[in-house]
Design a protein around this motif. Structure first.
Motif, PDB file in Angstrom:
ATOM      1  N   LYS A   1     -12.807  40.837 -91.951  1.00 49.81           N
ATOM      2  CA  LYS A   1     -14.229  41.009 -92.253  1.00 49.81           C
ATOM      3  C   LYS A   1     -15.135  40.142 -91.380  1.00 49.81           C
ATOM      4  O   LYS A   1     -16.347  40.122 -91.585  1.00 49.81           O
ATOM      5  N   GLU A   2     -14.540  39.437 -90.415  1.00 45.76           N
ATOM      6  CA  GLU A   2     -15.319  38.499 -89.617  1.00 45.76           C
ATOM      7  C   GLU A   2     -15.341  38.901 -88.143  1.00 45.76           C
ATOM      8  O   GLU A   2     -15.350  38.067 -87.247  1.00 45.76           O
ATOM      9  N   GLY A   3     -15.379  40.215 -87.917  1.00 49.76           N
ATOM     10  CA  GLY A   3     -15.384  40.734 -86.559  1.00 49.76           C
ATOM     11  C   GLY A   3     -16.758  40.711 -85.923  1.00 49.76           C
ATOM     12  O   GLY A   3     -17.763  40.353 -86.555  1.00 49.76           O
ATOM     13  N   GLY A   4     -16.807  41.097 -84.657  1.00 49.96           N
ATOM     14  CA  GLY A   4     -18.059  41.089 -83.917  1.00 49.96           C
ATOM     15  C   GLY A   4     -18.102  42.178 -82.866  1.00 49.96           C
ATOM     16  O   GLY A   4     -17.231  43.063 -82.813  1.00 49.96           O
ATOM     17  N   LEU A   5     -19.104  42.095 -82.005  1.00 48.79           N
ATOM     18  CA  LEU A   5     -19.370  43.141 -81.015  1.00 48.79           C
ATOM     19  C   LEU A   5     -19.916  42.521 -79.739  1.00 48.79           C
ATOM     20  O   LEU A   5     -20.741  41.609 -79.794  1.00 48.79           O
ATOM     21  N   VAL A   6     -19.442  43.025 -78.599  1.00 51.65           N
ATOM     22  CA  VAL A   6     -20.035  42.702 -77.305  1.00 51.65           C
ATOM     23  C   VAL A   6     -20.533  43.997 -76.695  1.00 51.65           C
ATOM     24  O   VAL A   6     -19.785  44.994 -76.616  1.00 51.65           O
ATOM     25  N   ALA A   7     -21.787  44.030 -76.277  1.00 47.57           N
ATOM     26  CA  ALA A   7     -22.383  45.205 -75.629  1.00 47.57           C
ATOM     27  C   ALA A   7     -22.840  44.826 -74.228  1.00 47.57           C
ATOM     28  O   ALA A   7     -23.304  43.703 -74.003  1.00 47.57           O
ATOM     29  N   ILE A   8     -22.719  45.762 -73.294  1.00 43.52           N
ATOM     30  CA  ILE A   8     -23.053  45.511 -71.897  1.00 43.52           C
ATOM     31  C   ILE A   8     -24.103  46.510 -71.435  1.00 43.52           C
ATOM     32  O   ILE A   8     -23.933  47.736 -71.590  1.00 43.52           O
ATOM     33  N   TYR A   9     -25.199  46.004 -70.868  1.00 38.37           N
ATOM     34  CA  TYR A   9     -26.210  46.858 -70.226  1.00 38.37           C
ATOM     35  C   TYR A   9     -26.167  46.537 -68.733  1.00 38.37           C
ATOM     36  O   TYR A   9     -26.654  45.489 -68.302  1.00 38.37           O
ATOM     37  N   PRO A  10     -25.583  47.422 -67.909  1.00 41.21           N
ATOM     38  CA  PRO A  10     -25.307  47.088 -66.502  1.00 41.21           C
ATOM     39  C   PRO A  10     -26.575  46.920 -65.671  1.00 41.21           C
ATOM     40  O   PRO A  10     -27.566  47.624 -65.846  1.00 41.21           O
ATOM     41  N   GLY A  11     -26.517  45.945 -64.767  1.00 44.31           N
ATOM     42  CA  GLY A  11     -27.589  45.744 -63.797  1.00 44.31           C
ATOM     43  C   GLY A  11     -27.237  46.388 -62.469  1.00 44.31           C
ATOM     44  O   GLY A  11     -26.104  46.828 -62.251  1.00 44.31           O
ATOM     45  N   THR A  12     -28.193  46.425 -61.568  1.00 40.51           N
ATOM     46  CA  THR A  12     -27.992  47.081 -60.266  1.00 40.51           C
ATOM     47  C   THR A  12     -27.527  46.125 -59.180  1.00 40.51           C
ATOM     48  O   THR A  12     -26.975  46.557 -58.163  1.00 40.51           O
ATOM     49  N   SER A  13     -27.738  44.825 -59.369  1.00 37.74           N
ATOM     50  CA  SER A  13     -27.406  43.867 -58.326  1.00 37.74           C
ATOM     51  C   SER A  13     -25.911  43.546 -58.318  1.00 37.74           C
ATOM     52  O   SER A  13     -25.275  43.426 -59.376  1.00 37.74           O
ATOM     53  N   LYS A  14     -25.373  43.417 -57.140  1.00 31.55           N
ATOM     54  CA  LYS A  14     -23.973  43.026 -56.987  1.00 31.55           C
ATOM     55  C   LYS A  14     -23.826  41.508 -56.846  1.00 31.55           C
ATOM     56  O   LYS A  14     -22.706  40.990 -56.806  1.00 31.55           O
ATOM     57  N   THR A  15     -24.934  40.812 -56.758  1.00 30.52           N
ATOM     58  CA  THR A  15     -24.878  39.362 -56.550  1.00 30.52           C
ATOM     59  C   THR A  15     -25.422  38.560 -57.735  1.00 30.52           C
ATOM     60  O   THR A  15     -24.981  37.434 -57.963  1.00 30.52           O
ATOM     61  N   ALA A  16     -26.372  39.105 -58.463  1.00 31.42           N
ATOM     62  CA  ALA A  16     -26.955  38.374 -59.596  1.00 31.42           C
ATOM     63  C   ALA A  16     -25.954  38.299 -60.742  1.00 31.42           C
ATOM     64  O   ALA A  16     -25.425  39.324 -61.179  1.00 31.42           O
ATOM     65  N   ARG A  17     -25.696  37.100 -61.236  1.00 34.58           N
ATOM     66  CA  ARG A  17     -24.777  36.951 -62.360  1.00 34.58           C
ATOM     67  C   ARG A  17     -25.440  37.414 -63.654  1.00 34.58           C
ATOM     68  O   ARG A  17     -26.666  37.321 -63.815  1.00 34.58           O
ATOM     69  N   PRO A  18     -24.659  37.895 -64.609  1.00 39.67           N
ATOM     70  CA  PRO A  18     -25.224  38.396 -65.865  1.00 39.67           C
ATOM     71  C   PRO A  18     -25.889  37.294 -66.678  1.00 39.67           C
ATOM     72  O   PRO A  18     -25.719  36.103 -66.428  1.00 39.67           O
ATOM     73  N   MET A  19     -26.645  37.719 -67.679  1.00 39.54           N
ATOM     74  CA  MET A  19     -27.155  36.824 -68.701  1.00 39.54           C
ATOM     75  C   MET A  19     -26.556  37.272 -70.025  1.00 39.54           C
ATOM     76  O   MET A  19     -26.214  38.439 -70.203  1.00 39.54           O
ATOM     77  N   LEU A  20     -26.409  36.340 -70.949  1.00 41.06           N
ATOM     78  CA  LEU A  20     -25.791  36.631 -72.244  1.00 41.06           C
ATOM     79  C   LEU A  20     -26.770  36.356 -73.367  1.00 41.06           C
ATOM     80  O   LEU A  20     -27.383  35.286 -73.421  1.00 41.06           O
TER      81      LEU A  20
END
Length: 472
Positions: free
Chosen positions: A84-103
């Protein structure tokens, strides 16, 4: 378990979603949709005793799936021992190949709430007099709803960010006994949540009694919790022949030494900036002391003034306090054992070993044992005052809160940031939402959030995330 829950939620077709209140009709259409998500989260019980983060994560996943997110962009997680203590990760892709993601980080679980103690049902989303009531309205489902609403809006607008945006909704932040999703992701799914930085709870603003915002804060670092068991032992004997050598008395003397001990004053970049900036905005003795201590941590007169405020006292040092007590084995026997829990909040840079050594020196009795309790945290390292992170916060805040200072703060509590920073993801508590002087009731009775704060904070954070996402 997660797949079955998700299937059940999808089968409902989100039929339970509605504005649910005539007051919602006064909102913009996009705000009404946000309110629906907020309401659904608050009315999904996620307390450890009777609720399910897994169900809440599935509901949010269903909304994202309906908005167009693919299965590959949605990752559900849990462990068999804590279904009952599960979670979720969702990804919205960016266009840059060099910019690191934000969380974007948010915990779904809430502190326990008993209906008998509350004026209103804690797991009903109730609006009265321009205020939303319910467990989690402040801590922290308003931010969770903002993150989900944001990703849904971005998808609907066909927004193309340069930087990939990731969302992690987790469980276990409020209870040590729970499965902590942020810890699990950091240890087992590091690549999934990889990011240049993360935005989390912990910041926010303060308004006066009339609701006028006076300040906004960004949390840059926090203390780390370390528990100790303080224990004394004794051969005991019959209570009819008492002696001074008593485990309870010895423990009591040790506890008084802890009460009276002040750890040495410490400053770091965050707290130095806080006292300088917040103090400059005050014209009283406390304001002058804040500025003085930021310039000279050895200014004992300034320290004495600041120590009168329990919050400032805690920001300036490690603190330890007794929180639980036990002792003895029979009412007619001298105690053979007595013990207490010592809850320490370690200043960033401190270690368990150093904290233990200072406490033992203050107690000055080798018969009083200090036993470190698990979990033993890694040495806390606060994130930097990075202008690439703080700068956009200030810029957007000037638009939404003109004339209001944005002040770096260090939390004396703890959040899931303690799991991300050690694996190289500096984590910041966002500004935006705010409370009035009486507080929000978080962790207490009748938790609430004003409608104005919820809507303004949501708009602020949406623009802030866009600002980061548009940058390389």
């Amino acid at each position: 378990m997660l797949k079955r829950v998700l299937a059940a939620v999808l089968a409902m077709g989100l039929a339970g979603s509605s504005a649910g209140s005539a007051a919602a009709q006064d909102l913009r259409p996009d705000q009404v949709k946000f309110r629906e998500i907020y309401k659904e989260l608050v009315e999904t019980n996620t307390s450890l005793s009777a609720g399910s983060c897994t169900v809440a994560a599935a509901k949010m996943g269903a909304r994202l799936k309906a908005a167009g997110y693919t299965d590959a962009q949605l990752t559900y997680f849990s462990v068999p021992s804590h279904p009952k203590e599960g979670g979720l990760v969702a990804i919205y892709p960016g266009t840059s190949k060099t910019a690191r993601p934000m969380l974007l980080l948010g915990h779904l679980d809430v502190v326990e709430a008993k209906r008998a103690d509350w004026t209103r049902d804690p797991f009903q989303f109730i609006e009265e007099g321009g205020v939303y009531y319910g467990r989690g309205t402040s801590d922290m489902k308003v931010i969770d709803a903002t993150w989900v609403d944001m990703l849904i809006r971005f998808k609907g607008e066909h927004y193309q960010p340069k930087r990939t945006i990731k969302l992690a909704l987790t469980c276990g932040e409020e209870t040590l006994e729970a499965f902590n999703g942020a810890d699990y992701l950091a240890k087992n799914k590091r690549d999934l949540i990889d990011a240049a930085f993360a935005l989390n709870e912990g910041g926010g603003g303060r308004a006066d009694k009339d609701g006028k915002v006076q300040s906004q804060g960004v949390q840059v670092g926090e203390k780390v919790v370390q528990q100790f068991r303080m224990e004394t032992t004794n051969p005991g004997g019959h209570s009819s022949v008492p002696i001074r050598d008593n485990a309870i008395y010895q423990l009591a003397q040790g506890l008084l030494k802890v009460r009276d001990y002040d750890f040495p004053l410490q400053l770091n970049d965050t707290t130095r900036a806080f006292f300088a900036k917040a103090g400059a905005g005050r014209a009283d003795e406390t304001g002058r002391a804040m500025v003085a201590i930021s310039k000279d941590p050895n200014d004992h007169a300034a320290e004495a003034v600041l120590n009168r405020d329990r919050g400032f006292h805690s920001m300036l040092r490690t603190t330890c306090v007794a929180t639980l007590l036990d002792g003895g084995h029979a009412e007619n026997a001298l105690p053979q054992r007595a013990g207490a829990n010592i809850n320490c909040r370690m200043f960033p840079g401190s270690t368990m070993e150093d904290t233990k050594a200072k406490l033992e020196a203050a107690i000055g009795d080798p018969g009083v044992k200090l036993i470190p309790l698990q979990p033993i945290r890694a040495k806390p390292t606060p994130p930097p005052l990075d202008p690439k992170v703080i700068g956009p916060m200030e810029k957007v805040a000037a638009k939404y809160f003109p004339g209001v200072p944005l002040v770096p703060t260090m939390s004396t509590g703890a959040s899931d940031a303690i799991y991300l920073s050690p694996v190289g993801i500096p984590t910041y508590g966002v500004p935006g939402f705010y409370s009035t002087p009486e507080g929000s009731g978080a962790h207490g009775l009748n938790e609430h959030m004003s409608v104005k704060s919820a809507m303004l904070g949501r708009d602020y954070l949406t623009e802030l995330v866009r600002t980061y996402a548009d940058e390389e």
